[in-house]
Design an enzyme around this catalytic site. Sequence first.
Site, PDB file in Angstrom:
ATOM      1  N   ASP A  16      -8.634   6.736  -3.358  1.00  0.00           N
ATOM      2  CA  ASP A  16      -9.827   6.238  -2.506  1.00  0.00           C
ATOM      3  C   ASP A  16      -9.632   6.242  -0.955  1.00  0.00           C
ATOM      4  O   ASP A  16      -8.622   6.390  -0.351  1.00  0.00           O
ATOM      5  CB  ASP A  16      -9.724   4.833  -2.978  1.00  0.00           C
ATOM      6  CG  ASP A  16     -11.263   4.030  -2.731  1.00  0.00           C
ATOM      7  OD1 ASP A  16     -12.186   4.797  -2.618  1.00  0.00           O
ATOM      8  OD2 ASP A  16     -11.119   2.847  -2.525  1.00  0.00           O
ATOM      9  N   ASN A  64     -19.807   6.069 -10.040  1.00  0.00           N
ATOM     10  CA  ASN A  64     -20.164   7.040  -8.596  1.00  0.00           C
ATOM     11  C   ASN A  64     -21.650   7.592  -8.665  1.00  0.00           C
ATOM     12  O   ASN A  64     -22.112   7.957  -7.678  1.00  0.00           O
ATOM     13  CB  ASN A  64     -19.031   8.196  -8.329  1.00  0.00           C
ATOM     14  CG  ASN A  64     -17.742   7.424  -7.998  1.00  0.00           C
ATOM     15  OD1 ASN A  64     -16.835   7.917  -8.165  1.00  0.00           O
ATOM     16  ND2 ASN A  64     -17.797   6.212  -7.313  1.00  0.00           N
ATOM     17  N   ARG A 184      -2.982   3.986  -5.902  1.00  0.00           N
ATOM     18  CA  ARG A 184      -4.349   3.808  -5.506  1.00  0.00           C
ATOM     19  C   ARG A 184      -4.303   3.834  -3.750  1.00  0.00           C
ATOM     20  O   ARG A 184      -3.169   3.149  -3.332  1.00  0.00           O
ATOM     21  CB  ARG A 184      -5.000   2.417  -5.902  1.00  0.00           C
ATOM     22  CG  ARG A 184      -6.237   2.404  -5.233  1.00  0.00           C
ATOM     23  CD  ARG A 184      -7.124   1.378  -5.647  1.00  0.00           C
ATOM     24  NE  ARG A 184      -8.613   1.413  -5.149  1.00  0.00           N
ATOM     25  CZ  ARG A 184      -9.662   1.547  -6.041  1.00  0.00           C
ATOM     26  NH1 ARG A 184      -9.780   1.084  -7.193  1.00  0.00           N
ATOM     27  NH2 ARG A 184     -10.930   1.433  -5.252  1.00  0.00           N
TER      28      ARG A 184
HETATM   29  C1  IPE Z   1     -12.812   4.818  -7.460  1.00  0.00           C
HETATM   30  O1  IPE Z   1     -13.133   4.551  -6.196  1.00  0.00           O
HETATM   31  C2  IPE Z   1     -13.267   5.954  -8.080  1.00  0.00           C
HETATM   32  C3  IPE Z   1     -12.669   7.399  -7.597  1.00  0.00           C
HETATM   33  C4  IPE Z   1     -11.643   7.209  -6.758  1.00  0.00           C
HETATM   34  C5  IPE Z   1     -13.276   8.476  -8.113  1.00  0.00           C
HETATM   35  P1  IPE Z   1     -14.377   3.753  -5.652  1.00  0.00           P
HETATM   36  O2  IPE Z   1     -14.684   3.651  -4.423  1.00  0.00           O
HETATM   37  O3  IPE Z   1     -15.585   4.443  -6.568  1.00  0.00           O
HETATM   38  O4  IPE Z   1     -14.251   2.439  -6.338  1.00  0.00           O
HETATM   39  P2  IPE Z   1     -14.766   0.985  -5.757  1.00  0.00           P
HETATM   40  O5  IPE Z   1     -16.127   1.141  -5.755  1.00  0.00           O
HETATM   41  O6  IPE Z   1     -14.111   0.708  -4.457  1.00  0.00           O
HETATM   42  O7  IPE Z   1     -14.097  -0.017  -6.883  1.00  0.00           O
HETATM   43  C1  IPE Z   2     -13.022   8.142  -2.713  1.00  0.00           C
HETATM   44  O1  IPE Z   2     -13.479   7.794  -1.568  1.00  0.00           O
HETATM   45  C2  IPE Z   2     -13.756   9.414  -3.315  1.00  0.00           C
HETATM   46  C3  IPE Z   2     -14.579   9.112  -4.389  1.00  0.00           C
HETATM   47  C4  IPE Z   2     -14.821   7.825  -5.001  1.00  0.00           C
HETATM   48  C5  IPE Z   2     -15.868  10.335  -4.980  1.00  0.00           C
HETATM   49  P1  IPE Z   2     -14.692   7.071  -1.194  1.00  0.00           P
HETATM   50  O2  IPE Z   2     -15.969   7.850  -1.089  1.00  0.00           O
HETATM   51  O3  IPE Z   2     -14.652   5.892  -2.254  1.00  0.00           O
HETATM   52  O4  IPE Z   2     -14.245   6.213   0.081  1.00  0.00           O
HETATM   53  P2  IPE Z   2     -14.478   4.817   0.499  1.00  0.00           P
HETATM   54  O5  IPE Z   2     -13.925   4.046  -0.510  1.00  0.00           O
HETATM   55  O6  IPE Z   2     -16.020   4.666   0.771  1.00  0.00           O
HETATM   56  O7  IPE Z   2     -13.820   4.829   1.927  1.00  0.00           O
HETATM   57 MG    MG Z   3     -13.944   4.052  -2.433  1.00  0.00          MG
END
Ligand code: IPE
Ligand code: IPE
Ligand code: MG
Length: 241
Positions: A16, A64, A184
Amino acid sequence: MSTNENVPSHIAIIMDGNGRWARQKGFIRFRGHEEGAKSVREITRACAKKKIKQLTLYAFSLENWKRPQREINLLMKLLKDYLIGERNEIRENDIRLTAIGRISALPEDVKRELRISMEESKNNKGMTLCLALNYGGRAEIVDAVKAIAEQVKTGKLNVGEITEETFKKYLYTHDMIDPDLLIRTAGEMRISNFLLWEISYAELWVTPVCWPDFKKEHLEEAIKDYARRERRFGGLRGEYT
Ligand code: IPE
Ligand code: IPE
Ligand code: MG
């Protein structure tokens, strides 16, 4: 006090913070995803070298799809490029590539490249790299329940035979060991629907470092911390037994 000196057999990572990394640098979000792909390569290589048995990466969740279509398209393109671009690396490191999630709902071109990479690497004997794609933990459990119900309906399974072990056989992860260590990145203290069944006794490690900045040394730190933990699985500490 007895401690766990071993390296984890199975590491799972919620990758993340790509978006936040990009924002902090004044880039568009996609730059964060691109840099994140570089961390995927470095961490995969490092885990393979450390003889970790399995690395499972949360790359795209079922939730997502709620993101803007443009970001989804770019992520799917990045995934496709990654699958094509990493074939040599996968071969050289003797990695077996697998995937979990509702794979059938992914775009056709992504599925094709995934199939090729999995087929090409299926006899490799080193680490298993499992990509969680269009993955949701609750969906996985629901899919297992549906398959079990179907077996019961057709008389192939008795209700009395349904144990934790039988249930596990219907999960996407039926042929995998449970994660020992769940990492995480980017600081959030939540699971976000990842491997709900499988992480029941995983050790958790949350780091404020965003995924594009997560490198070998951060992995080492997590593994070192894991080694200091005492896993009891509901039992008692060694000194009491
Ligand atoms: C978790 O990250 C999913 C992946 C890393 C693919 P998200 O960014 O989607 O999770 P939330 O929305 O912060 O819970
Ligand atoms: C994780 O990074 C990648 C995916 C969930 C695909 P994010 O895109 O969720 O990054 P933040 O949480 O917005 O920083
Ligand atoms: Mg995220």
